[in-house]
Design a protein around this motif. Structure first.
Motif, short mmCIF file in Angstrom:
data_model
loop_
_atom_site.label_atom_id
_atom_site.label_comp_id
_atom_site.label_asym_id
_atom_site.label_seq_id
_atom_site.Cartn_x
_atom_site.Cartn_y
_atom_site.Cartn_z
N UNK A 282 -11.34 8.30 -4.03
CA UNK A 282 -10.75 6.99 -4.23
C UNK A 282 -9.24 7.06 -4.42
N UNK A 283 -8.70 8.30 -4.35
CA UNK A 283 -7.25 8.51 -4.38
C UNK A 283 -6.87 9.56 -3.35
N UNK A 284 -5.90 9.25 -2.52
CA UNK A 284 -5.44 10.18 -1.49
C UNK A 284 -3.93 10.38 -1.66
N UNK B 254 3.95 7.22 -6.71
CA UNK B 254 3.70 5.78 -6.82
C UNK B 254 2.39 5.44 -6.10
N UNK B 255 1.68 4.44 -6.63
CA UNK B 255 0.38 4.04 -6.08
C UNK B 255 0.49 2.85 -5.13
N UNK B 256 -0.32 2.87 -4.08
CA UNK B 256 -0.46 1.74 -3.17
C UNK B 256 -1.95 1.44 -3.07
N UNK B 257 -2.36 0.23 -3.46
CA UNK B 257 -3.78 -0.13 -3.52
C UNK B 257 -4.21 -0.82 -2.23
N UNK B 258 -5.32 -0.33 -1.66
CA UNK B 258 -5.82 -0.84 -0.38
C UNK B 258 -7.33 -0.93 -0.39
N UNK B 259 -7.90 -1.32 0.77
CA UNK B 259 -9.34 -1.50 0.90
C UNK B 259 -9.85 -0.65 2.06
N UNK B 260 -10.82 0.21 1.77
CA UNK B 260 -11.31 1.15 2.77
C UNK B 260 -11.80 0.44 4.03
N UNK B 261 -12.56 -0.63 3.86
CA UNK B 261 -13.14 -1.31 5.02
C UNK B 261 -12.06 -1.80 5.98
N UNK B 262 -11.00 -2.39 5.42
CA UNK B 262 -9.94 -2.90 6.29
C UNK B 262 -9.25 -1.75 7.02
N UNK B 263 -8.97 -0.66 6.32
CA UNK B 263 -8.30 0.48 6.97
C UNK B 263 -9.15 1.05 8.10
N UNK B 264 -10.46 1.09 7.89
CA UNK B 264 -11.35 1.59 8.95
C UNK B 264 -11.32 0.67 10.17
N UNK C 171 -10.46 -0.57 -3.46
CA UNK C 171 -11.36 0.56 -3.71
C UNK C 171 -10.75 1.89 -3.27
N UNK C 172 -9.45 1.87 -2.99
CA UNK C 172 -8.76 3.09 -2.58
C UNK C 172 -7.28 2.95 -2.92
N UNK C 173 -6.69 4.06 -3.36
CA UNK C 173 -5.24 4.04 -3.58
C UNK C 173 -4.61 5.30 -3.01
N UNK C 174 -3.41 5.10 -2.46
CA UNK C 174 -2.62 6.22 -1.95
C UNK C 174 -1.54 6.54 -2.97
N UNK C 175 -1.35 7.82 -3.22
CA UNK C 175 -0.33 8.28 -4.15
C UNK C 175 0.79 8.91 -3.33
N UNK C 176 1.95 8.23 -3.30
CA UNK C 176 3.08 8.69 -2.49
C UNK C 176 4.32 8.74 -3.38
#
Length: 532
Positions: free
Chosen positions: A410-412, A384-394, A376-381
């Motif tokens: 939903x994109x950082x 390139x995209x890296x797909x992750x989960x907000x709950x786990x990161x919190x 439900x969240x992706x980082x743009x670096x």
């Protein structure tokens, strides 16, 4: 994935190789030899290769895995090793292969010529399907689908069950009183055998033993050697479902979860609370917990068991200590007992990944990292995209807990760190490990400092240490000072002092920051680096 990290012989394997291991066995007088099977049914060996027990065709030791071509594609269902040493396996097709030392014909090929590569054991087994093998010091036993037992090799104490003490060069069926019995489980001590049999048309399970018996390990009530199978009468009326043999002691598990033991006990391996030998089966106390597995290895005096609730008990010789009563451990499986406490720390059986698709929580999280399907969240670096989960990161990172509570994006986009470094950071939050080469870990150290991730910072320092060289020592020292990585700074400084001449001739030293150079020279002087 099979967890083999507790055995030092696997320490140099990269994580990607470890992740492919499906079966493994560690053996040798110093637990310094290993065989393993990958998910692709490729078989590899590594270690000291004593008596060519790695089956590589030579006697060369190796710290890097080498493929055993003749076994690749074979599905191994049972593996055992003798202290001679020799190795025997059974495949899913019912074939038996053996290799290694053969001074007593323990390879079953009719000769005493040592085996450099795995060779098919065919004599008397051509029309049989073997399901299980077990080895003693210089002898071997095999169990077929029909419940027949075959034995061969050294026989000075009657361990092949032939009724004599002549060595047996090829597989011979153990008959005598086993003639009309169906054997369901076999176990092998240094110089003895035990098996669990079920009588034809009778449901009662019996235990039979034969071979060396000086310590009463056959459970017959005496200490005389036994050249043919003899029933353990003390277990009359008791249904035994598993036997396990140590160096000179035996454990038996009943269908109602009780454990009996007998044999040598100088290290407390019988679990009776004392060090007296017992030649008759003796019930041991396990605090009324139902036992579902017993474990012992013919190379050691260690015993272990697992309860129905998942507790693992150990007793006997444990890292040189004598433990006479079953002791509750923090382990999750009996394999851990032998990896951490047995001498030598070998595997007591073939380690195998469970056949089902069950994944632990940690494995499930690792599998979902950078998976777009349910993220439900992706980082743009770096585009390139890296797909992750907000709950786990919190849950895993205080920085993200604050950040994600303040935004619904939903994109950082990330600009201050490169893609490889940031991806390694996010993967660490899923796996608790760093998947990054030492030369790139400096960037991750910078990130760990920025996000105040103290544990990640420590892991980065350990990773960087493994990649230090005379060329990059000053660069790493500068990074350690910059990011206040005190442990790494001290490590790099000592490395520079120990390689001072070479380090001071590098380009990095010539371009060293003035203040850092001044501090380095001062500290080096205090350590006597410039004395004549």
């Amino acid at each position: 994935m099979l967890d083999v990290g507790k055995w030092p012989v696997f320490a140099l394997l990269p994580p990607e190789e470890l992740g492919l291991i499906r079966q493994a066995c560690v053996f040798g007088s110093g637990a310094n030899e290993a065989l393993y099977v990958t998910v692709n049914d490729e078989v590899f060996g590594l270690g000291t290769n004593c008596s060519s027990c790695l089956g590589l065709g030579d006697l060369q030791s190796t710290i890097e895995p080498r493929r055993i071509d003749v076994l690749c594609g074979k599905k191994i269902v049972s593996l055992s090793y003798g202290t001679g040493p020799h190795v025997v396996i059974a495949t899913s097709e019912g074939e038996v292969y053996a290799w290694g030392h053969n001074g007593y014909s323990q390879l079953g090929n009719g000769t005493t010529v040592h085996g450099l590569i795995p060779a098919l054991v065919s004599t008397n087994l051509q029309n049989k399907r073997v399901t299980e093998v077990a080895c003693g010091s210089h002898h071997t036993i095999a169990l077929t689908t029909e419940g027949e037992v075959y034995a061969w090799g050294y026989n000075n104490s009657g361990q092949v069950g032939s009724g004599s003490t002549a060595n047996q060069p090829t597989p011979r069926r153990v008959s005598s009183c086993l003639q009309n019995k169906v054997v369901v489980n076999i176990a092998c001590g240094q110089l003895s055998f035990l098996c669990v049999c079920v009588c034809v048309c009778v449901c009662t399970l019996h235990v039979y033993g034969w071979g060396y018996n000086c310590n009463g390990q056959l459970g017959l009530g005496n200490t005389g050697n036994q050249q043919t199978p003899c029933r353990v009468a003390a277990l009359q009326g008791v249904k035994v479902v598993q036997v396990a043999c140590g160096y000179a002691h035996t454990l038996a598990l009943t269908d109602d979860g009780f454990v009996y033991s007998w044999g040598a006990n100088s290290y407390g391996q019988l679990g009776t609370g004392n060090k007296n030998n017992y030649s008759l089966a003796t019930l041991i106390s396990t605090d009324k917990e139902r036992i579902v597995e017993v474990a012992a290895c013919h190379t050691s005096h260690t015993s272990a068991a697992k309860t129905q609730s998942g507790q693992v008990l150990m007793w006997g010789q444990c890292r040189g200590q004598v433990v006479t009563n079953p002791h509750v451990t923090h382990f999750s499986c009996t394999d851990d007992v032998f990896a951490c406490f047995a001498t030598p720390a070998v595997t007591w059986h073939l380690l195998t990944v469970d056949g089902d698709d069950y994944l632990t929580v940690a494995q499930s999280l690792k599998k979902e990292f950078d998976s777009p399907e349910i993220s439900d969240l992706k980082f743009l670096v770096d585009g390139k995209c890296i797909h992750v989960h907000k709950a786990l990161l919190k849950i895993r990172c205080e920085y993200f807990r604050v950040l994600l509570n303040e935004t619904d994006e939903d994109t950082i986009e990330i600009h201050q760190f490169p893609f490889l470094v940031y991806r390694a950071f996010l993967e660490y939050l899923y796996t608790d490990s760093i998947n990054l080469p030492p030369e790139d870990a400096v960037g991750l150290l910078d990130l760990a400092t920025f996000y105040r991730e103290s544990r990640l910072k420590r892991l980065c320092q350990e990773t960087i240490k493994r990649g230090i060289s005379e060329e990059n020592a000053i660069t790493l020292l500068s990074a350690a000072v910059k990011y206040e990585a005190r442990d790494l700074e001290e490590f790099c400084f000592k490395f520079c002092i120990n390689h001072l001449t070479s380090v001071t001739q590098t380009q990095a030293f010539a371009e060293m920051d003035h203040d850092l150079l001044k501090n380095f020279i001062g500290k080096a002087s205090r350590h006597g680096a410039f004395r004549n």
